[in-house]
Design a protein around this motif. Structure first.
Motif, PDB file in Angstrom:
ATOM      1  N   GLN A 140      28.287 -22.525  43.576  1.00 51.68           N
ATOM      2  CA  GLN A 140      28.649 -21.812  44.806  1.00 51.68           C
ATOM      3  C   GLN A 140      30.152 -21.621  44.946  1.00 51.68           C
ATOM      4  O   GLN A 140      30.745 -21.941  45.964  1.00 51.68           O
ATOM      5  CB  GLN A 140      28.098 -22.542  46.028  1.00 51.68           C
ATOM      6  N   VAL A 141      30.762 -21.142  43.852  1.00 55.00           N
ATOM      7  CA  VAL A 141      32.200 -20.867  43.902  1.00 55.00           C
ATOM      8  C   VAL A 141      32.440 -19.750  44.909  1.00 55.00           C
ATOM      9  O   VAL A 141      31.789 -18.710  44.861  1.00 55.00           O
ATOM     10  CB  VAL A 141      32.703 -20.448  42.512  1.00 55.00           C
ATOM     11  N   ASP A 142      33.338 -20.018  45.844  1.00 57.17           N
ATOM     12  CA  ASP A 142      33.544 -19.070  46.926  1.00 57.17           C
ATOM     13  C   ASP A 142      35.017 -19.086  47.304  1.00 57.17           C
ATOM     14  O   ASP A 142      35.476 -19.974  48.002  1.00 57.17           O
ATOM     15  CB  ASP A 142      32.669 -19.487  48.117  1.00 57.17           C
ATOM     16  N   PHE A 143      35.738 -18.104  46.755  1.00 58.01           N
ATOM     17  CA  PHE A 143      37.191 -18.160  46.949  1.00 58.01           C
ATOM     18  C   PHE A 143      37.588 -17.806  48.378  1.00 58.01           C
ATOM     19  O   PHE A 143      38.664 -18.182  48.837  1.00 58.01           O
ATOM     20  CB  PHE A 143      37.887 -17.264  45.939  1.00 58.01           C
ATOM     21  N   ARG A 145      36.252 -19.026  50.915  1.00 61.90           N
ATOM     22  CA  ARG A 145      36.294 -20.303  51.631  1.00 61.90           C
ATOM     23  C   ARG A 145      37.610 -21.012  51.366  1.00 61.90           C
ATOM     24  O   ARG A 145      38.198 -21.638  52.231  1.00 61.90           O
ATOM     25  CB  ARG A 145      35.133 -21.177  51.163  1.00 61.90           C
ATOM     26  N   LEU A 146      38.071 -20.850  50.123  1.00 62.68           N
ATOM     27  CA  LEU A 146      39.342 -21.461  49.743  1.00 62.68           C
ATOM     28  C   LEU A 146      40.468 -20.883  50.580  1.00 62.68           C
ATOM     29  O   LEU A 146      41.335 -21.591  51.082  1.00 62.68           O
ATOM     30  CB  LEU A 146      39.589 -21.186  48.256  1.00 62.68           C
ATOM     31  N   SER A 149      40.200 -21.832  54.425  1.00 65.35           N
ATOM     32  CA  SER A 149      40.549 -23.210  54.789  1.00 65.35           C
ATOM     33  C   SER A 149      41.981 -23.549  54.422  1.00 65.35           C
ATOM     34  O   SER A 149      42.397 -24.695  54.499  1.00 65.35           O
ATOM     35  CB  SER A 149      39.595 -24.180  54.098  1.00 65.35           C
ATOM     36  N   ASP A 152      43.994 -25.208  57.217  1.00 69.07           N
ATOM     37  CA  ASP A 152      43.550 -26.592  57.430  1.00 69.07           C
ATOM     38  C   ASP A 152      44.081 -27.505  56.333  1.00 69.07           C
ATOM     39  O   ASP A 152      44.593 -28.594  56.599  1.00 69.07           O
ATOM     40  CB  ASP A 152      42.009 -26.660  57.422  1.00 69.07           C
TER      41      ASP A 152
ATOM     42  N   LEU B 370      37.164 -28.012  52.985  1.00 66.61           N
ATOM     43  CA  LEU B 370      36.433 -26.845  52.494  1.00 66.61           C
ATOM     44  C   LEU B 370      34.992 -26.826  52.974  1.00 66.61           C
ATOM     45  O   LEU B 370      34.303 -25.837  52.797  1.00 66.61           O
ATOM     46  CB  LEU B 370      36.420 -26.837  50.969  1.00 66.61           C
ATOM     47  N   PHE B 375      31.026 -26.698  45.529  1.00 71.07           N
ATOM     48  CA  PHE B 375      32.326 -26.108  45.251  1.00 71.07           C
ATOM     49  C   PHE B 375      33.438 -27.127  45.465  1.00 71.07           C
ATOM     50  O   PHE B 375      34.356 -27.261  44.644  1.00 71.07           O
ATOM     51  CB  PHE B 375      32.526 -24.888  46.158  1.00 71.07           C
TER      52      PHE B 375
END
Lengths: 369, 499, 257
Positions: A140-143, A145-146, A149, A152, B370, B375
């Motif tokens: 579930q690589v999800d850039f 989300r990177l 966040s 944060d 995250l 991930f």
């Protein structure tokens, strides 16, 4: 030269038989690898395609039996048609001995095409692409989300790098506890591992009892080593409740298994000459052990023990996080309440102690060898 | 020659050079190690003082003996002084471990000790001798007490009489007397032996007038070790580093036993009371291996596949990132100028810090920011992998054979050509071996990372553990063990072939 | 002459793996005080024969009598008693590299010394004195406390000889004692063996590669080929034809002095 033609013929037959058996084993290994490879390729491709088309990944679009059957048929066909992946793999793994026993396997690549122009080369490339795609989807690589966040994370890092010096005393005390946990686990594991290593060395295992002990000890060490210290820690937390004792026990068990393996491998690689010499002067078995084997293994044993202590300190820092005592327990407490300054302090202590013990043990090991 | 005014930075640089000259790296490391060990010993002493005080006075376990603040500073300074003293008197553990010996010391005399210190040393040696003599006399005193006790009916015989009440029949009294006599003889022999050994150690024969000072002078003046050592070498357990190692291990085990709260009674007592839990754990339930678990909406098979691919992706990406970093972290590649040194130092620091933090800890941090899932676990593994692989790679690059590089340079090759034809062919097999090894380790780590929200099989473990479903926990452990074992075996076989 | 010291009768050795016949029906007798040299190509069975004599290798069939006692039937304590009378010098010295020279030499006394004290590394005083004497004989007293791996090859082999001396051997088996050494050192090592042979009356059975050395030191020569005895006689009886028979048609004799 030999006066015994019948014996010669017999020996020749035996050699032929051995070669044939080896070829048969190699053939079936190749077939197995091919079938596994093809099945893997199919399953992963179907996962990637279905995931991309419908959003839900399905490893098996058709019944599993059909996949197995198809893989078997295709693998057999591939084995006959040309150089397959399995052939490459098995030849690579077995090396020269197989090439001698079954020259036709190695000889089938007479035409020297570049590897990326061959079928096996292309299928490996295909498998690599599919694997990468599947890995990206499965983890579930999800850039996005990177990126989301990022703010944060930045806030967290800014608080992490301003460690709170107020808790210094507590942190130092608990770090020392972690170091001592590792020390205790290592020291207590040494005698057990030394005894077990003599049982687990192939060259020392004699007779049916010795063989059985060898197999049992090896298998047990292998099983224990496959289970992470964290899981052992949880097991022991339930057994003796939370606290440094549970962590020590977990490290102790893992150290025994690991040291037994390292020690016994060392025993297997000692020079048999001195042992022969002591036997030749009329020494008993115990004397042979003490005068020829022990002097040879002391330094490697010390070196492995130091290495294990180093690993134990490392592991000890995290074992606390599941209730094994020491600095990890404190770290986890602060993580739960998101007190990043305090977490930063704990991390600083961990980095310092792990780094310095790593350096120390590396240096000592370099001296010992 | 006119004296130019010197700026502060020049002076500092000069002082630093002087220090580097007087205290080379090896010696600094040795001194640091010795100091560290003595600090550890003093911590143990502190701990034991506290422990004994609490035990004797029966106070609460959080009570600490109130030492004044300056005591810590004094302890630090005193241990440093002792470390220096130790290195000047004999082969210390630090010297032993970095491989220095007396011959080196004779070539580069490093005189921390002024001549007046001899007086202090002699004083110390005489007081130690006095202690030894007292030890030797102790059994005599004990024997005297015993005789007196037998004669007068009190003395040491009071002890059993208190324990047993009135002394009872004559054979009991006789038995006690015999036991006490035997114990005293044994104790006396031990004391006598200790005293003799101590004296022999302090005062080796008739050479030299004052033992300690003599040792100091000889260690400083004698040019080679041969002059000092005639006669059989001491066995290791009679050298100063050997004795100190024994002391450290002994004290370490004792304090370790106390700090780690080793309690065998608990271990045995609770083994039976947790029997139910063991029984469940060893009868694993594989129901959810192929059937989705209703709460987690997933099968264990998916979990373990996720774990393996997490490790795979982290290893592959780690390989890609570590490759360029490793060249920056290799001393023979970059340290041609100041900038290179800077880059080298920073890269090395990153490697060391990244390696020091376990991926488990990183996973906690990543999962918090995250969100939970594979991930985050993958990223945590990635950071650790880059650092660990980078370090291994760069060490490999530092260890290459300079011959081919020289040859390509001689042929007139450029920098990139040197890299491509001189360096890369040499490092490819070990790099592949390291990467495979790393994948193996990453699978191990990935199995547990799920416990703190990193996805994969660890999620199942954590969930079942919290729900106290031990049959399923057992199943997860079996799956993990099998997968890790297979990975270990395959990577071992392939690595064997590569290298 | 009295009864022979060593009698080897029809000894055969077959290695289980790959049915190799290392020794085929070898018979020979050795008298007290001889310096017997075994020659032959590598793999001709010299080592196996020597190791069969002190049972480091179990012969498949045949008998070996040492002073009339059957070595092949001996077990346990009796075997150890026989072994301690037989000194052995090895091709690769077989010293414990990390132990001191003195300790290596003392190890030669393990068959005699009381066994409990040796387990904590204690030897009787007279054994230590004997070790001094043996080291004096081979000229290595000043290296007594040096670690064995810090010596040169020749010195290490001398330590090996000193270890054999400690056994007060009646028979010395030397398994190619000089093939790992340079020619000059080789001669000095063989001279020590010769000295033991002459002065102490120990019988020596020595496997050698070079015929010239065999001619110089041996009182008798036995040649092995493919595990069988192909020649037995005095050194001077080996002429060119015999040499070719033993070593094969293409061999040339090399002088080693």
């Amino acid at each position: 030269m030999s006066k015994n033609p019948a014996g010669r013929r017999f020996r020749k037959t035996v050699r032929w038989g051995a070669a044939l058996a080896k070829r048969g084993a190699a053939r079936s290994a190749i077939f197995l690898v091919d079938a596994t490879f093809l099945a893997y390729l199919f399953v992963m491709t179907s996962y990637v395609v279905s995931r991309m088309v419908s959003g839900v990944g399905a490893y098996l679009p058709i019944r599993g039996e059909y996949v197995v059957l198809g893989a078997i048929v295709a693998a057999i066909a591939w084995g006959f048609l040309g150089t397959s992946v399995g052939e490459k793999v098995i030849l690579f793994l077995s090396g020269a001995s197989l090439r001698k026993a079954a020259p036709d396997l190695a000889g089938s690549v007479t035409q020297r095409r570049r590897w990326y122009k061959t079928v096996w080369g292309l299928s490996v490339v295909l498998a690599a692409i599919v694997t990468l795609a599947a890995a990206t989807l499965i983890t579930q690589v999800d850039f996005s989300r990177l990126v989301d966040s990022l703010a944060d994370t930045w806030k967290m890092i800014r608080r992490l790098v301003r460690p709170d010096a107020e808790i210094l005393g507590e942190v130092v005390m608990l770090t020392i506890v972690t170091v001592f946990m590792a020390l205790m686990a290592t020291l207590l594991a040494i005698p057990v591992a030394v005894v077990l290593s003599f049982l687990a060395a192939r060259n020392l295992a004699r007779g049916p009892v010795g063989r059985t002990a060898y197999v049992i000890v090896r298998a047990a060490a292998s099983i224990v080593r496959s289970i992470e210290p964290m899981i052992w820690a949880i097991v022991f937390v339930i057994w003796v409740r939370m606290g440094p004792f549970a962590g020590t026990l977990a490290l102790f068990v893992c150290s025994i298994a690991d040291l037994t393996k390292l020690y016994s491998e060392q025993l297997e690689s000692i020079d048999p000459g001195p042992a022969e010499a002591i036997t030749a002067v009329g020494g008993r078995r115990l004397q042979v052990l003490l005068y020829s084997i022990v002097p040879q293994i002391i330094n490697p044993y010390l070196s492995f023990t130091l290495y294990r202590w180093d690993i134990n300190v490392r592991m000890g820092t995290v074992i606390g996080m599941v209730g094994g005592g020491g600095i990890g327990m404190l770290l986890m407490q602060y993580v739960r309440v998101l007190a990043w300054e305090q977490v930063g302090m704990c991390l600083l202590a961990i980095i310092l102690v792990v780094w310095s013990i790593d350096t120390l043990s590396a240096r000592l090991r370099a001296r010992l060898s | 020659m006119t004296r130019r005014p010197r700026s502060l930075s020049t002076r500092l640089a000069a002082a630093w050079t002087a220090l580097r000259f007087r205290l080379p790296k090896d010696r600094a490391a040795a001194l640091a190690a010795d100091w560290g060990l003595l600090l550890l010993l003093s911590y143990c002493t502190y701990y034991l003082i506290n422990y004994w005080y609490r035990a004797l006075n029966n106070v609460s376990p959080v009570y600490r003996v109130p030492f004044p603040d300056y005591a810590y500073v004094v302890a630090a300074a005193a241990t440093l002084f002792l470390a220096i003293l130790w290195e000047n008197l004999g082969t210390s553990i630090g010297w032993k471990s970095v491989g220095l010996n007396h011959a080196d010391r004779a070539n580069q005399p490093l005189r921390f000790l002024p001549r007046t210190a001899h007086f202090a040393l002699d004083l110390a040696s005489w007081s130690l001798t006095a202690i030894a003599a007292a030890l030797a006399l102790a059994p005599l005193a004990g024997l005297g007490t015993l005789l007196y006790g037998i004669v007068s009916g009190s003395g040491i015989m009071v002890v059993p009489s208190i324990v047993l009440g009135p002394l009872g029949p004559w054979y009991v009294a006789l038995g006690w007397t015999m036991a006490v006599v035997l114990a005293l003889v044994a104790f006396g022999y031990a004391c006598w032996w200790t005293a003799r050994a101590l004296l022999g150690w302090l005062w080796p024969g008739r050479r030299g007038t004052t033992p300690w000072a003599d040792r100091v002078v000889r260690s400083q003046v004698c040019k080679s070790a041969d002059v000092v050592c005639s006669g059989p070498p001491r066995p290791w357990w009679r050298t100063s580093w050997g004795l100190m190692t024994l002391l450290l291990v002994g004290v370490g085990v004792y304090v370790g036993w106390l700090t780690a709260q080793v309690n065998l009674a608990t271990l045995i007592r609770r083994a039976s009371s947790t029997g139910d839990y063991w029984q469940k754990l060893v009868t694993p339930d594989f129901k959810y291996f192929l059937v989705p678990e209703p709460d987690l909406h997933d099968t264990m098979l998916n979990g373990i596949i996720q774990t393996i691919f997490m490790a795979l992706l982290a290893t592959l990406l780690g390989f890609v990132f570590a490759l360029p970093f490793s060249f920056l972290g290799a001393r023979n590649m970059v340290t041609k100028n100041r900038l290179g040194w800077g880059v080298y130092t920073v890269t090395r620091a990153f490697f060391n810090i990244g390696r020091s933090i376990e991926p488990f800890v990183m996973a906690v941090l990543f999962a918090t920011t995250l969100g939970y899932g594979p991930f985050a676990g993958c990223l945590a593994l990635l950071v650790h992998t880059v650092a660990a692989l980078g370090k291994l790679y760069s060490e490999q690059i530092e260890a290459i054979d300079p011959g081919p590089v020289e040859a390509i340079t001689a042929c007139g090759g450029g920098r990139t050509q040197i890299l491509r034809y001189g360096v890369v062919p040499q490092v490819v097999p070990p790099f592949l071996a390291f990467t495979l090894y790393r994948w193996d380790i990453n699978v191990r780590m990935a199995t547990i990372i799920g416990m703190v929200g990193g996805g994969g099989i660890g999620r199942f473990f954590n969930y079942f553990k919290n729900e106290l479903r031990w049959h399923e926990v057992g199943a997860v452990i079996v799956i993990i063990a099998i997968v890790v074992w297979i990975m270990d075996y395959i990577s071992g076989r392939v690595r064997e072939r590569i290298t | 002459m009295a009864a022979p010291q060593l009698v080897v009768e029809h000894v055969t050795k077959v290695y289980e793996r790959g049915d190799v016949h290392a020794l085929r029906d070898v018979s020979l007798t050795v008298n007290r005080g001889e310096f017997l040299v075994l020659i032959g190509l590598s793999g001709s069975g010299k080592s196996t024969l020597l190791r069969c004599i002190n049972r480091l290798i179990e012969p498949t069939s045949g008998r070996i009598l040492l002073d009339g006692v059957d070595v092949t039937q001996a077990k346990g304590a009796e075997l150890r008693r026989i072994r301690r009378k037989i000194g052995m010098v090895f091709q690769h010295f077989n010293l414990v590299k990390r132990s001191s020279v003195l300790r290596n030499v003392l190890a030669g006394r393990l068959g005699y010394a009381p066994s409990m004290p040796t387990l904590i590394g204690r030897f009787p005083r007279e054994d230590v004195e004997r070790a001094h004497q043996s080291l004096e004989t081979v000229g290595l007293v000043e290296k007594m406390y040096t670690r064995a791996d810090q010596l040169s090859g020749g010195q290490q082999q001398r330590v090996g000889i000193a270890r054999a001396l400690m056994q007060e051997p009646e028979l010395i088996l030397a398994d190619e004692p000089v093939s790992a050494l340079d020619p000059a050192t080789a001669n000095s090592i063989l001279q020590y063996l010769e000295q033991m042979n002459r002065e102490r009356g120990a019988t020596v059975i020595c496997a050698l590669h070079f015929l010239s050395l065999a001619r110089r030191y041996g009182t008798r020569i036995i040649a092995l080929k493919d595990g069988a005895v192909v020649f037995e006689g005095l050194p001077r009886e080996i002429d060119n034809a015999r040499f070719k028979e033993i070593y094969g048609e293409d061999a040339e004799e090399v002088e080693v002095r």
